[in-house]
Every structure is written in structure tokens, then in C-alpha cells.
Design an enzyme around this catalytic site. Structure first.
Site, PDB file in Angstrom:
ATOM      1  N   THR A  45       3.500  -8.937   0.299  1.00 47.79           N
ATOM      2  CA  THR A  45       4.244  -7.873   0.973  1.00 47.79           C
ATOM      3  C   THR A  45       4.647  -8.307   2.390  1.00 47.79           C
ATOM      4  O   THR A  45       5.306  -7.571   3.101  1.00 47.79           O
ATOM      5  CB  THR A  45       3.389  -6.603   1.084  1.00 47.79           C
ATOM      6  OG1 THR A  45       2.199  -6.938   1.807  1.00 47.79           O
ATOM      7  CG2 THR A  45       3.008  -6.067  -0.289  1.00 47.79           C
TER       8      THR A  45
ATOM      9  N   GLY B  60       0.819   1.232  -0.642  1.00 48.31           N
ATOM     10  CA  GLY B  60       1.810   2.290  -0.482  1.00 48.31           C
ATOM     11  C   GLY B  60       1.409   3.432  -1.386  1.00 48.31           C
ATOM     12  O   GLY B  60       1.609   3.370  -2.589  1.00 48.31           O
ATOM     13  N   HIS B  61       0.783   4.448  -0.814  1.00 51.32           N
ATOM     14  CA  HIS B  61       0.375   5.602  -1.612  1.00 51.32           C
ATOM     15  C   HIS B  61       1.317   6.754  -1.293  1.00 51.32           C
ATOM     16  O   HIS B  61       1.359   7.229  -0.166  1.00 51.32           O
ATOM     17  CB  HIS B  61      -1.075   5.978  -1.303  1.00 51.32           C
ATOM     18  CG  HIS B  61      -2.043   4.941  -1.789  1.00 51.32           C
ATOM     19  ND1 HIS B  61      -3.360   4.921  -1.458  1.00 51.32           N
ATOM     20  CD2 HIS B  61      -1.854   3.873  -2.608  1.00 51.32           C
ATOM     21  CE1 HIS B  61      -3.951   3.887  -2.056  1.00 51.32           C
ATOM     22  NE2 HIS B  61      -3.052   3.240  -2.742  1.00 51.32           N
ATOM     23  N   THR B  62       2.080   7.154  -2.300  1.00 52.68           N
ATOM     24  CA  THR B  62       3.041   8.214  -2.053  1.00 52.68           C
ATOM     25  C   THR B  62       2.439   9.557  -2.450  1.00 52.68           C
ATOM     26  O   THR B  62       1.947   9.723  -3.554  1.00 52.68           O
ATOM     27  CB  THR B  62       4.335   7.957  -2.859  1.00 52.68           C
ATOM     28  OG1 THR B  62       4.735   6.622  -2.589  1.00 52.68           O
ATOM     29  CG2 THR B  62       5.433   8.912  -2.475  1.00 52.68           C
TER      30      THR B  62
ATOM     31  N   GLN C 252      -4.200  -1.184  -4.170  1.00 49.96           N
ATOM     32  CA  GLN C 252      -3.860  -2.220  -5.156  1.00 49.96           C
ATOM     33  C   GLN C 252      -4.607  -1.929  -6.480  1.00 49.96           C
ATOM     34  O   GLN C 252      -4.849  -0.779  -6.766  1.00 49.96           O
ATOM     35  CB  GLN C 252      -4.156  -3.629  -4.643  1.00 49.96           C
ATOM     36  CG  GLN C 252      -3.254  -4.084  -3.498  1.00 49.96           C
ATOM     37  CD  GLN C 252      -3.713  -3.615  -2.132  1.00 49.96           C
ATOM     38  OE1 GLN C 252      -4.866  -3.699  -1.787  1.00 49.96           O
ATOM     39  NE2 GLN C 252      -2.802  -3.110  -1.337  1.00 49.96           N
TER      40      GLN C 252
ATOM     41  N   LYS D 139      -2.258   6.260  -7.806  1.00 48.41           N
ATOM     42  CA  LYS D 139      -3.586   6.698  -7.360  1.00 48.41           C
ATOM     43  C   LYS D 139      -3.487   7.721  -6.243  1.00 48.41           C
ATOM     44  O   LYS D 139      -4.294   8.631  -6.168  1.00 48.41           O
ATOM     45  CB  LYS D 139      -4.399   5.499  -6.829  1.00 48.41           C
ATOM     46  CG  LYS D 139      -4.640   4.424  -7.856  1.00 48.41           C
ATOM     47  CD  LYS D 139      -5.402   3.253  -7.260  1.00 48.41           C
ATOM     48  CE  LYS D 139      -4.589   2.405  -6.318  1.00 48.41           C
ATOM     49  NZ  LYS D 139      -3.499   1.633  -6.898  1.00 48.41           N
TER      50      LYS D 139
ATOM     51  N   THR E 170       6.103   0.125  -0.444  1.00 51.10           N
ATOM     52  CA  THR E 170       5.980  -0.583   0.829  1.00 51.10           C
ATOM     53  C   THR E 170       7.189  -1.461   1.103  1.00 51.10           C
ATOM     54  O   THR E 170       7.701  -1.501   2.214  1.00 51.10           O
ATOM     55  CB  THR E 170       4.686  -1.430   0.831  1.00 51.10           C
ATOM     56  OG1 THR E 170       3.587  -0.553   0.624  1.00 51.10           O
ATOM     57  CG2 THR E 170       4.486  -2.176   2.140  1.00 51.10           C
ATOM     58  N   THR E 171       7.663  -2.153   0.071  1.00 57.47           N
ATOM     59  CA  THR E 171       8.734  -3.124   0.303  1.00 57.47           C
ATOM     60  C   THR E 171      10.046  -2.737  -0.382  1.00 57.47           C
ATOM     61  O   THR E 171      11.065  -3.395  -0.154  1.00 57.47           O
ATOM     62  CB  THR E 171       8.311  -4.512  -0.232  1.00 57.47           C
ATOM     63  OG1 THR E 171       7.981  -4.378  -1.619  1.00 57.47           O
ATOM     64  CG2 THR E 171       7.109  -5.049   0.517  1.00 57.47           C
TER      65      THR E 171
ATOM     66  N   GLY F 262       3.811  14.297 -14.011  1.00 60.56           N
ATOM     67  CA  GLY F 262       4.906  14.396 -13.040  1.00 60.56           C
ATOM     68  C   GLY F 262       4.356  14.124 -11.652  1.00 60.56           C
ATOM     69  O   GLY F 262       3.135  14.062 -11.461  1.00 60.56           O
TER      70      GLY F 262
ATOM     71  N   ASP G  66      -0.113   0.340  -7.913  1.00 62.19           N
ATOM     72  CA  ASP G  66       0.973   1.288  -8.185  1.00 62.19           C
ATOM     73  C   ASP G  66       0.712   2.161  -9.413  1.00 62.19           C
ATOM     74  O   ASP G  66       1.641   2.543 -10.118  1.00 62.19           O
ATOM     75  CB  ASP G  66       2.321   0.560  -8.359  1.00 62.19           C
ATOM     76  CG  ASP G  66       2.634  -0.341  -7.184  1.00 62.19           C
ATOM     77  OD1 ASP G  66       2.347   0.067  -6.057  1.00 62.19           O
ATOM     78  OD2 ASP G  66       3.157  -1.445  -7.409  1.00 62.19           O
TER      79      ASP G  66
HETATM   80  P1  IMP Z   1      -0.373  -9.181  -0.262  1.00 61.34           P
HETATM   81  O1  IMP Z   1      -1.421  -8.173  -0.557  1.00 61.34           O
HETATM   82  O2  IMP Z   1       0.704  -8.674   0.650  1.00 61.34           O
HETATM   83  O3  IMP Z   1      -0.934 -10.480   0.197  1.00 61.34           O
HETATM   84  O4  IMP Z   1       0.385  -9.505  -1.644  1.00 61.34           O
HETATM   85  C1  IMP Z   1      -0.263 -10.149  -2.723  1.00 61.34           C
HETATM   86  C2  IMP Z   1       0.199  -9.589  -4.066  1.00 61.34           C
HETATM   87  O5  IMP Z   1      -0.290  -8.248  -4.217  1.00 61.34           O
HETATM   88  C3  IMP Z   1       1.709  -9.497  -4.229  1.00 61.34           C
HETATM   89  O6  IMP Z   1       2.039  -9.724  -5.587  1.00 61.34           O
HETATM   90  C4  IMP Z   1       2.026  -8.060  -3.860  1.00 61.34           C
HETATM   91  O7  IMP Z   1       3.214  -7.607  -4.448  1.00 61.34           O
HETATM   92  C5  IMP Z   1       0.807  -7.367  -4.445  1.00 61.34           C
HETATM   93  N1  IMP Z   1       0.497  -6.090  -3.775  1.00 61.34           N
HETATM   94  C6  IMP Z   1      -0.046  -5.920  -2.552  1.00 61.34           C
HETATM   95  N2  IMP Z   1      -0.224  -4.617  -2.292  1.00 61.34           N
HETATM   96  C7  IMP Z   1       0.217  -3.949  -3.366  1.00 61.34           C
HETATM   97  C8  IMP Z   1       0.246  -2.554  -3.705  1.00 61.34           C
HETATM   98  O8  IMP Z   1      -0.176  -1.676  -2.958  1.00 61.34           O
HETATM   99  N3  IMP Z   1       0.769  -2.257  -4.928  1.00 61.34           N
HETATM  100  C9  IMP Z   1       1.188  -3.221  -5.779  1.00 61.34           C
HETATM  101  N4  IMP Z   1       1.169  -4.512  -5.504  1.00 61.34           N
HETATM  102  C10 IMP Z   1       0.668  -4.883  -4.316  1.00 61.34           C
END
Ligand code: IMP
Length: 406
Positions: free
Chosen positions: A126, A38-40, A206, A14, A282-283, A397, A11
């Protein structure tokens, strides 16, 4: 060949930076992760969240490749392609899936849910099936995109690997026709680009601290967002990589569980979360927020071989009187010389902070380094000294143009 990757817990914004650079590249390639990302990107004034498709998609000349290191959820892929086509973006012949990429199937998502429910100390995944898909990949029981060319082979493998093979086979068949035109030998494609002198940008998802080897294990994702992942996740040799650009937020955020040594006290955290709109793409979960951790970023800079970095969301720190930067950790009164690997240690460390005065006014939307307030320049300089990399870009921004190229 350039790589853009995250230096913190993901987050770092990127997506915006890749979109900003992508105009100068012929291809943007994802090398790890899956629909957990989740790339916005802001496109024509609209916030578009991307989970699987590389952030170069908004530039018409840019080919987008999903490498073999990515795990591909067919449902998420189809949804994203349809959303892009509704925005008038052509994807056929521009978006490619590696035939070696593993598929995330409904049973992976179910397993992710179940394991997370059963865990005493949750990871906070996630729930997109990421961990279980990689478990099957390394356990050699996975189904790869290229297998869709051979349905009988898929059927045979499923009969060994899952309890309900017919149901899973039906599911896979229902996506087959949609997916087939997008699947290719991506190693061949990327090496052809390489020979033709085309410019390729590798987009990390990530961040370094979520890397399964170098992150805060076990509170990590199941892939390698770090620079090494580019080679294993695409088939591009390390010698072809010219530059690794690290992206860091001007403060720190983390979603999910696990250590975050510089986490803010609750009230201040709330204020920064609101100001920085720190909710998962994403969530939708609220992100935890803390001070910039130079000790942690220095570790990430080393692992990835970063010399140039991007500092994002600087505007969120506008108006803070005294800004803290973590410069090191102490354990039982002794200063640590390297970033600890154990969550037990990380939970016990005392963070060593340096305080520097903030700045008056706002840096929002500033496009020239000279126009930054003195306090902001001082903050950036100090970060450079502490982490050992140059801040070459500063994002002020969310819009593509709100960026300073130093
Ligand atoms: P998983 O990748 O869904 O297995 O989640 C493992 C950990 O990585 C959790 O703490 C998620 O919140 C974190 N995580 C997975 N993808 C992202 C991302 O794109 N951004 C930030 N945290 C992420």
C-alpha cells in the site's frame, strides 16, 4: 474478550461487523498493521473509511485503543482524528495510543516506495511504510510513541538511525503536542479493564493469508493479523481470550500481487468487482476476485481457533446460476493434505471445485435466516461443512442492520 479477524486476504468487511458488535463492548482494540488498513463503516448514511482508529469509534461508550503491535503514522492519525471531530465525534479520552507502538515516519514511506520500485516481482504494498517500520522495530532502531515524552532521547537515537536526523526530529516535534494527550500505557489500561470485568473486542486488520508467518509469503504484510498477534500486539494473555470470530467473504478477493488460486476469468471477475464494489479502501486499486476457497479458509480456521464465523457480501452472489467452491488443491495429480507454504507450489496447483446451484431472487437486506432462499442456505451449509466452523452471522448489505444473526 472476543477477537474478530479476517480469514482470507483482508477486505472481508470486518469493519462493518466490528461496528455492529461494538455496541456491546467497552473497548475496541487494534493489535497489528497500520494505516494500510481500510475499514469502511457507514455512519449516518455516510461511508467513513478508517485506517488507524478502531471501528468502535461510532459508539459513544466505546474506548478505542491502538495497541503496541500497530505501527502509527502520525500524519494519518491526525487526519483521521480531525475527520472524526468534523463528524461531531469526540476523541479525547476515548482514543488511546500505546506508548509501545512504533511510529511510521516519512522515511519509512519513502523506503517502501523505493523498495517496491526496485522489486522485480512486486508485492503490491500500500506504500504506507508498513514493512520498513516493522523492519526498524525488529532491527531495534524504531521510534516508539512513548519516546515523544523524551525529545532529547529521540534526537539521540535519530542521530544513529537516519541520514537526516534534524529533519526527522523537526517532523516528530511538529506532531508531538497533538499526539501526547492520546498516548498512554495501554498494557496497564487494558489490564485495568480486564480486572473491572469490562468487555474488550480485538479488531484484526488485513487477514490470515496476509500474515507474515502463515500467509502467502513473501506476498504478505509485515505483521500477524492471526489470533496470536492479539497477545503480542496488546499484552493481553491468551488465557483471557474467550472467542475468535473469523470473517470471510462469500467469495474471495485479494489486492496486490501473489497467488490467488481461485481467481475468476477476466470477464466474470469484472462483473463481480463492479457488483461487489471491490476497490481498495486505502489505495482505490481494483481487487482481484475469485470463488470461495474452502481449502484455504479451513486452514485459516485452524490457525485461529475459529468456531464461529461471519459470511459477508452474500448478496453479491445473487443471480449466479452455478456457484463453485474450491474444496482442495492437486499438485502433479496428487491431492494436497495441507495448505502449501510456497508460492511456487501455489502457482502450480490445480484447484478442485465443487459446483452447487445458486439461488433466484436477492438476499440483499434480509435479516432473518428463515427468509433466505433455499439455494443460499445450501451454500452456507456446504461452507460450514467444508471449513469446519459455524456460520453465525451473514451480512446481506453494507448497512449496520443488514445482517442475519443465526
Ligand atoms: P503492506 O501491508 O502495505 O506492506 O502491503 C502488503 C500486502 O498486503 C499487499 O498485497 C497489500 O495490498 C496487502 N494489504 C495491506 N493492507 C491491506 C488491507 O487492509 N486489505 C487488503 N490488503 C491489504
Amino acid at each position: 474478550m472476543w477477537v474478530v479477524l479476517g480469514l482470507q486476504w483482508g477486505d472481508e468487511a470486518k469493519g462493518k461487523f466490528v461496528d455492529y458488535l461494538a455496541g456491546g463492548f467497552d473497548a475496541v482494540v487494534r493489535y497489528q498493521g497500520g494505516a494500510n488498513a481500510g475499514h469502511t463503516v457507514i455512519y449516518k448514511g455516510k461511508k467513513v473509511p478508517l485506517h488507524l482508529i478502531p471501528s468502535g469509534i461510532f459508539h459513544p461508550g466505546c474506548t478505542c485503543v491502538i495497541g503496541n503491535g500497530v505501527v502509527l503514522d502520525p500524519e494519518a492519525f491526525v487526519k483521521e482524528i480531525k475527520m472524526l471531530e468534523e463528524l461531531g465525534i469526540e476523541t479525547k479520552g476515548r482514543v488511546w495510543i500505546s506508548d509501545r507502538a512504533h511510529l511510521t515516519l516519512p522515511y519509512h514511506k519513502r523506503k517502501d516506495e523505493e523498495r517496491e520500485e526496485r522489486r522485480k516481482r512486486k508485492i503490491g504494498t500500500t506504500r504506507r511504510g508498513i514493512g520498513p517500520t516493522y523492519m526498524d522495530k525488529y532491527g531495534r532502531t524504531g521510534i516508539r510513541a512513548g519516546d515523544l515524552f523524551y525529545p532529547e532521547y529521540v534526537k539521540e537515537r535519530l542521530s544513529f538511525n537516519v541520514e537526516n536526523p534534524d529533519e526527522v526530529f523537526e517532523f516528530i516535534l511538529s506532531y508531538r503536542d497533538f499526539l501526547l494527550p492520546y498516548i498512554t500505557d495501554a498494557v496497564e489500561l487494558l489490564h485495568r479493564f480486564l480486572e473491572e470485568g469490562k468487555r474488550i473486542l480485538f479488531e484484526g486488520a488485513q487477514g490470515t493469508m496476509l500474515d507474515v508467518d502463515f500467509g502467502t509469503y513473501p506476498f504478505v504484510t509485515s505483521s500477524n493479523p492471526t489470533a496470536g498477534g492479539v497477545c503480542t500486539g496488546t499484552g493481553i494473555p491468551p488465557t483471557a481470550i474467550e472467542k475468535v470470530i473469523g470473517v470471510a467473504k462469500a467469495y474471495t478477493t485479494r489486492i496486490g500481487e501473489g497467488p490467488l488460486p481461485t481467481e475468476f476469468p477476466p470477464e466474470f471477475e469484472e462483473r463481480i468487482r463492479e457488483k461487489g464494489d471491490e476497490f481498495g479502501a486505502t489505495t482505490g486499486r481494483p481487487r482481484r476476485c475469485g470463488w470461495f476457497d474452502a481449502f484455504q479458509v479451513r486452514y485459516a480456521v485452524k490457525i485461529n481457533g475459529v468456531r464461529e464465523m461471519v459470511l459477508t457480501k452474500l448478496d453479491v452472489l445473487d443471480g449466479i446460476e452455478i456457484i463453485k467452491i474450491a474444496t482442495g488443491y492437486r499438485l502433479d495429480g496428487v491431492e494436497l493434505s495441507s495448505f502449501p507454504s510456497s508460492p511456487g507450489t501455489l502457482e502450480r496447483v490445480e484447484v478442485i471445485y465443487e459446483e452447487i446451484p445458486g439461488w433466484e431472487g436477492s438476499v440483499k437486506g434480509i435479516k432473518r435466516y428463515e427468509d433466505l432462499p433455499h439455494g443460499a442456505k445450501r451454500y452456507i451449509k456446504r461452507i460450514e461443512e467444508l471449513v469446519g466452523a459455524r456460520v453465525k452471522w451473514i451480512s446481506t448489505g453494507p448497512e449496520r442492520e443488514e445482517i442475519i444473526h443465526v
